[in-house]
Write a protein that holds these residues in place. Structure first.
Motif, PDB file in Angstrom:
ATOM      1  N   ALA A   1       0.901  -1.171   0.092  1.00 16.92           N
ATOM      2  CA  ALA A   1       0.071   0.159   0.018  1.00 16.92           C
ATOM      3  C   ALA A   1       0.853   1.300   0.173  1.00 16.92           C
ATOM      4  O   ALA A   1       2.145   1.333   0.324  1.00 16.92           O
TER       5      ALA A   1
ATOM      6  N   ASP B   1      -1.001  -3.568   3.957  1.00 14.68           N
ATOM      7  CA  ASP B   1      -1.588  -4.163   2.879  1.00 14.68           C
ATOM      8  C   ASP B   1      -0.626  -4.719   1.900  1.00 14.68           C
ATOM      9  O   ASP B   1       0.167  -4.001   1.641  1.00 14.68           O
TER      10      ASP B   1
ATOM     11  N   PHE C   1      -0.584  -6.335  -1.868  1.00 12.61           N
ATOM     12  CA  PHE C   1      -1.293  -6.643  -3.160  1.00 12.61           C
ATOM     13  C   PHE C   1      -0.657  -7.714  -3.852  1.00 12.61           C
ATOM     14  O   PHE C   1       0.522  -7.563  -4.217  1.00 12.61           O
TER      15      PHE C   1
ATOM     16  N   TYR D   1     -10.678 -11.850   0.961  1.00 11.18           N
ATOM     17  CA  TYR D   1      -9.091 -11.883   0.876  1.00 11.18           C
ATOM     18  C   TYR D   1      -8.611 -12.392   2.461  1.00 11.18           C
ATOM     19  O   TYR D   1      -9.663 -12.434   3.266  1.00 11.18           O
TER      20      TYR D   1
ATOM     21  N   VAL E   1      -4.304  -9.085  -0.508  1.00 14.94           N
ATOM     22  CA  VAL E   1      -5.092  -8.818  -1.504  1.00 14.94           C
ATOM     23  C   VAL E   1      -4.866  -9.338  -2.664  1.00 14.94           C
ATOM     24  O   VAL E   1      -3.871  -8.578  -3.190  1.00 14.94           O
TER      25      VAL E   1
ATOM     26  N   CYS F   1      -4.927  -8.927  -6.407  1.00 15.61           N
ATOM     27  CA  CYS F   1      -5.526  -8.050  -7.551  1.00 15.61           C
ATOM     28  C   CYS F   1      -4.939  -8.261  -9.067  1.00 15.61           C
ATOM     29  O   CYS F   1      -4.271  -9.268  -9.312  1.00 15.61           O
TER      30      CYS F   1
ATOM     31  N   SER G   1     -11.415  -1.840  -7.425  1.00 17.01           N
ATOM     32  CA  SER G   1     -10.777  -0.929  -7.064  1.00 17.01           C
ATOM     33  C   SER G   1      -9.187  -1.295  -6.442  1.00 17.01           C
ATOM     34  O   SER G   1      -8.474  -0.511  -6.550  1.00 17.01           O
ATOM     35  N   VAL G   2      -9.151  -2.492  -6.118  1.00 20.56           N
ATOM     36  CA  VAL G   2      -8.036  -2.767  -5.739  1.00 20.56           C
ATOM     37  C   VAL G   2      -6.852  -2.900  -6.769  1.00 20.56           C
ATOM     38  O   VAL G   2      -5.499  -2.760  -6.476  1.00 20.56           O
ATOM     39  N   ASP G   3      -7.109  -3.245  -7.964  1.00 24.16           N
ATOM     40  CA  ASP G   3      -6.204  -3.347  -9.044  1.00 24.16           C
ATOM     41  C   ASP G   3      -5.742  -1.923  -9.398  1.00 24.16           C
ATOM     42  O   ASP G   3      -4.410  -1.850 -10.229  1.00 24.16           O
TER      43      ASP G   3
ATOM     44  N   THR H   1      -4.295   0.172  -7.068  1.00 24.48           N
ATOM     45  CA  THR H   1      -2.958   0.809  -6.123  1.00 24.48           C
ATOM     46  C   THR H   1      -1.573   0.541  -6.947  1.00 24.48           C
ATOM     47  O   THR H   1      -0.960   1.476  -6.792  1.00 24.48           O
TER      48      THR H   1
END
Lengths: 464, 464
Positions: free
Chosen positions: B47, B63, B65, B105, B118, B120, B132-134, B136
């Motif tokens: 993150a 976080d 990803f 997740y 998470v 993505c 939305s996570v894609d 980041t």
């Protein structure tokens, strides 16, 4: 039905004794009147029911109309009318008061009878009339031709029926059917029985009776009257103008019910003294809040008093609404000494806080106005997209509303929309009665308790 | 102001120890992650606040990803994502739960830190994103160019300021400002001080920040957002979409107030345990009726829970309105174990009777319908020219409304508009709390009492 009508007729046809009594008092009054007006070259006439013998035996009222030439001014008519009235009552050794309707007149009490001595203009044509009393001689004239002997008992039945269901009288309190209207209806329908049958099918706004055939169809100006009966002597006048939509419907439903199950009770309803305990329980059961205003009844005729009471009650109901009280109903009771305006509210107390939804936050100008208005006196925040204010009520109870609104001078009350005579009375003092006091008043006053019972039970269709 | 900001900075810049601790846990997590994903040929990223060192010292969340190729199906991404997450947490000797946002997740608890793993998609272009996570990784990429070293303390000041006034976080509960949004605002305004000055002049719907210059003017689709900050990596997205009108205004007013009288209290407000006695008095003083529904908090992530709580509260407020209750306000409290929906009504009890104004008597068809409808179940009469009915409420109290509406199966509740997880919880049982029980609950639960205090005091302009 015939059996019922026969039984009723027996009760409502004046006995020989009653007829004699009426005849003798009538003669006395007319001779006293004549002795006063003859020297003045004036004439007089009587109210129609005495002329056509359609009066009910409990009638203890006689109206004498003193006819003045049309050249005389209204002021002089009033002045001379009062003088003449007083002289006549004096001659009869009665007591008199001055009463006010469209103009002042003398009301005397003679041998147990009320005698109204009413000045009016003597005119050639009913269309020239200056006040409603001027019409009476023309009505007498028209009916002297059209009203047949056999209509007398039929008219009495109709009057008594209307009396029984509480809608006889075109006065401002009753808003019902005048004696003249009853006579016209019988001229039109011939018999009471026929009237009942036809009336049970009446629809408000659809009944148009035009005995002289002045119109081809209902003229527009009468479109919103429940019942239209064109005055045979004046096509511009609806004789049934006073009849309220409620009373019209009461009559129609009563006719329907009477046809279904004829009973003498329609003419002579049972009037039991109401049980105040039951009234109290009914009030509690409703879960609403009752509050009433008591004040001295102004010493004026009912036709002036009732519109003023109605106007005042309506004004106060609107004041309650302005303060966010939800008015479920209100009604008026008026006795000789005291009058009471009763209001039923959803609740007698409102929360301290009041919430106001303001403009959307995106509207800069309106937001600014709203913020400026409530920033100092309340709390402000935003719900969704709208400004919201929480403000504080200065007045939380119905009692306070009344106190603040009515504690005022006569002039102040009039300026606030209270009718003049009521303003005068209230400015001298009033009492606020809440649920308990209302019940207490009902315990002491059976007429008031009857009024309360009727308010609580008002229903055109009996289903309980 | 500089003195205040200096003092705040001292408190919010992570100490060497804190930095080391964060560094070490970060390394641990990344190496555990790498050991799991390298064999699978996947990449990962962190993150943003960790990337750019803008995290606040009380942050105990990391976080990670995990980036999957775009060819893999959503199902597979979810399945594999969970597998990988579990493996990583296991390697770290932490405990894990499965959480649900846009997709499930793994949330692990490792050495006192929350670690979200998470999955993505790894995409070439931000416009291809599937959830939305894609985004980041793209944000990280864009900011690695534009975000300067000197923005770090400024961003921390902004984040802490927002936290202090309660609007930091774009989650469904807070409806405020995300960390990414804070970074963009600092890129735009350079310093916190400058931001505060500019923000104090913001008008809702008039702020448009477009760092990449995609638009010539505000596009129509964003017209009703209080604040619009175009995502530099995706012109179709407003990074500030979550910000509610209320939170936007809170920020503007706070900036205004801070400029007027700078104080560390904006960043670190005093939080005294509220006095429940005072809360009780305030509730009584309002004169309204409070009623609340208590049920077990569903075990789902807050971003799912809060919209469901909001939807449910709104639905129940509407049910109250359907039963004629006047809803003055409502709010939601949710703790680990229990959630409470609180409703403030004008009154908790309505009268037994309800008055309905019907059609004019002159309208035959509508009158007939109205009479037929209410003849048997109520009383009917006429007021003025309108039919009026008095009917009886089956339900008179707010308590009964809730009982009748919520005593239902999960399916039944869902069909009546209660959000799914809440329906499930409520179907298993709920408690109704009235004024007394609400106060009792506040006495036992200081977080709830704080919530009540805030509900009662909500006001954007301090004037007391």
């Amino acid at each position: 039905m015939d059996k019922v009508l026969f039984a009723v007729l027996k009760k409502i046809t004046p006995s020989k004794t009653q007829e004699k009594e009426m005849e003798s008092i009538k003669e006395k009054i007319l001779s006293a009147a004549d002795s006063v007006i003859k020297p003045l070259n004036l004439s007089r006439t009587l109210a129609g029911s005495l002329m056509r013998n359609t009066w009910l035996p409990d009638k203890k009222e006689i109206d004498v109309f003193i006819e003045f030439p049309k050249e005389i001014s209204r002021d002089d008519l009033e002045k001379q009318g009062l003088e003449i009235g007083k002289k006549i009552v004096k001659k009869l050794k009665g007591k008199h008061i001055i009463a006010y309707a469209e103009h002042p007149y003398v009301r005397g009490f003679v041998n147990g009878f009320w005698v109204d001595i009413v000045p009016c203009y003597k005119l050639e044509n009913a269309r020239e009339i200056k006040s409603s009393v001027d019409r009476t001689p023309f009505h007498n004239e028209w009916l002297s031709e059209k009203f047949k002997e056999e209509y007398i008992p039929e008219t009495r039945l109709l009057k008594r029926f209307l009396k029984g269901i509480g809608i006889y009288g075109s006065d401002a309190k009753t808003l019902g059917f005048s004696g003249y209207l009853c006579e016209l209806l019988i001229v039109h329908y011939k018999t009471f029985k026929n009237f009942v049958k036809k009336c049970s099918k009446w629809k408000p706004g659809k009944v148009f009776i035009d005995l002289e055939g002045y119109y081809k169809s209902m003229p527009e100006k009468f479109l919103n009257s429940p019942l239209v009966v064109i005055d045979p002597v004046d096509p511009n006048r609806n004789v049934a103008a006073a009849v309220s939509a409620l009373n019209f419907t009461k009559l129609v439903i009563s006719c329907e019910n009477f046809l279904g199950k004829p009973s003498i009770r329609f003419f002579f309803p049972k009037t039991r003294k109401p049980d105040v305990k039951k009234i109290e329980n009914k009030i509690k059961e409703r879960g609403t809040g009752f509050i009433a205003i008591l004040f001295k009844t102004p010493n004026i005729v009912e036709d002036t008093l009732w519109p003023q009471l109605r106007k005042t009650a309506k004004r106060i109901a609107n004041v309650f609404k302005e303060y966010d009280f939800d008015v479920m109903g209100y009604d008026i009771w008026s006795g000789q000494k005291e009058s009471v305006l009763v209001f039923e509210l959803q609740s007698l107390r409102l929360p301290k806080i009041k919430k106001l939804i303001g403009p959307r936050v995106f509207s800069e100008k309106h937001s600014k106005q709203f913020i400026t208005k409530y920033k100092k006196t309340g709390k402000l925040w935003i719900e969704g997209e709208n400004w919201t204010a929480e403000i504080y009520r200065k007045i939380q109870t119905a009692e306070e509303v009344i106190k603040v609104f009515l504690s005022n001078s006569e002039k102040g009350l009039r300026e606030k929309g209270i009718a003049s005579y009521i303003a005068k009375s209230i400015s001298k003092g009033f009492n606020i009665m809440k649920q308990k006091e209302i019940i207490d008043f009902a315990k002491k006053n059976s007429d008031f308790s009857m009024f309360l019972k009727e308010y609580l039970e008002r229903n055109l269709f009996c289903n309980s």
